[in-house]
Design a protein around this motif. Sequence first.
Motif, PDB file in Angstrom:
ATOM      1  N   ILE A 146       0.821  -5.827   0.704  1.00 51.95           N
ATOM      2  CA  ILE A 146      -0.345  -5.649  -0.161  1.00 51.95           C
ATOM      3  C   ILE A 146       0.053  -5.203  -1.568  1.00 51.95           C
ATOM      4  O   ILE A 146      -0.511  -5.677  -2.562  1.00 51.95           O
ATOM      5  CB  ILE A 146      -1.379  -4.683   0.480  1.00 51.95           C
ATOM      6  CG1 ILE A 146      -2.683  -4.676  -0.307  1.00 51.95           C
ATOM      7  CG2 ILE A 146      -0.824  -3.295   0.673  1.00 51.95           C
ATOM      8  CD1 ILE A 146      -3.456  -5.968  -0.286  1.00 51.95           C
ATOM      9  N   THR A 149       1.213  -7.776  -4.239  1.00 49.99           N
ATOM     10  CA  THR A 149       0.201  -8.596  -4.922  1.00 49.99           C
ATOM     11  C   THR A 149      -0.200  -8.029  -6.276  1.00 49.99           C
ATOM     12  O   THR A 149      -0.920  -8.686  -7.031  1.00 49.99           O
ATOM     13  CB  THR A 149      -1.066  -8.777  -4.055  1.00 49.99           C
ATOM     14  OG1 THR A 149      -1.772  -7.537  -3.929  1.00 49.99           O
ATOM     15  CG2 THR A 149      -0.715  -9.311  -2.677  1.00 49.99           C
ATOM     16  N   CYS A 158      -6.230 -12.939  -8.030  1.00 50.40           N
ATOM     17  CA  CYS A 158      -6.562 -11.897  -7.055  1.00 50.40           C
ATOM     18  C   CYS A 158      -6.754 -12.445  -5.648  1.00 50.40           C
ATOM     19  O   CYS A 158      -7.106 -11.691  -4.726  1.00 50.40           O
ATOM     20  CB  CYS A 158      -7.835 -11.170  -7.496  1.00 50.40           C
ATOM     21  SG  CYS A 158      -7.716 -10.439  -9.147  1.00 50.40           S
ATOM     22  N   THR A 161      -4.554 -10.838  -2.823  1.00 51.15           N
ATOM     23  CA  THR A 161      -4.933  -9.439  -2.615  1.00 51.15           C
ATOM     24  C   THR A 161      -6.179  -9.347  -1.748  1.00 51.15           C
ATOM     25  O   THR A 161      -6.228  -8.579  -0.772  1.00 51.15           O
ATOM     26  CB  THR A 161      -5.215  -8.758  -3.967  1.00 51.15           C
ATOM     27  OG1 THR A 161      -4.088  -8.928  -4.833  1.00 51.15           O
ATOM     28  CG2 THR A 161      -5.490  -7.276  -3.776  1.00 51.15           C
ATOM     29  N   MET A 183      -5.028  -1.493  -4.547  1.00 54.81           N
ATOM     30  CA  MET A 183      -4.982  -2.860  -5.040  1.00 54.81           C
ATOM     31  C   MET A 183      -6.387  -3.407  -5.334  1.00 54.81           C
ATOM     32  O   MET A 183      -6.586  -4.127  -6.318  1.00 54.81           O
ATOM     33  CB  MET A 183      -4.261  -3.769  -4.035  1.00 54.81           C
ATOM     34  CG  MET A 183      -2.768  -3.521  -3.910  1.00 54.81           C
ATOM     35  SD  MET A 183      -1.868  -3.668  -5.483  1.00 54.81           S
ATOM     36  CE  MET A 183      -1.540  -1.930  -5.826  1.00 54.81           C
TER      37      MET A 183
END
Length: 230
Positions: A146, A149, A158, A161, A183
């Motif tokens: 994670i 990203t 994005c 993510t 994130m």
Amino acid sequence: MVYQEIFQKLKAQGSATKAQTLQYFFKCGKGQYGEGDQFLGVTVPEIRALVKAYRNKAGWDDLRELLASPWHDCRLAALLLLVEWYPREPDAVFRFYCSHTDRINNWDLVDLSVYKIVGRHLLHRDRSLLDQWAKSSNLWEVRMAIVATMAFIHQGDCTKTLQLAGQLLNHPHDLIHKATGWMLREVGKRQIDLLRTFLNQYATQMPRTMLRYAIEKLSPTERKDYLARK
């Protein structure tokens, strides 16, 4: 060997008081996620300065020795050296990093290196490695998936993510909840509508820690609304 010089300088800069504090902060007690890790008590800025001094002196064997060290400070130095090397040897650094994930075994080691190496490397490449890591039994590989990203988010992408965040909603560990919420917050800084869409779909399912991290930069009214849904 250069790694011995680096170790001796880290040892000389270390502080027993700081080491004790860091062992508490990084949960190194019995049964905790960092169980058994050891610290010399060197600060990150001090390690960065040492890395700058040795980035053109150290070799691959030195990095292997530093990563094999029981000392957290040495492993962090090795990872920051890899970050420095990445622009000049991207393929070799990426392969080396991915073959030593068992030594990247606390959250700061992940967070200070993975998006600058793995994330950068996968910007325009196949990203299935992150799907593999997200399903790993190794807590740190899941966090790597994670946090990597971040590099994509910085480029306005994005998608990965949000995909991984959806998959990690039911992960049992709060370190993954924190990283995922972080994130999502980064997504919101750049594309707030994407964050709101995700929250509208998943806020009721998200672990509270993940939700709190994700909504941190929203208005007080929005934060209150999403927490009330939870």
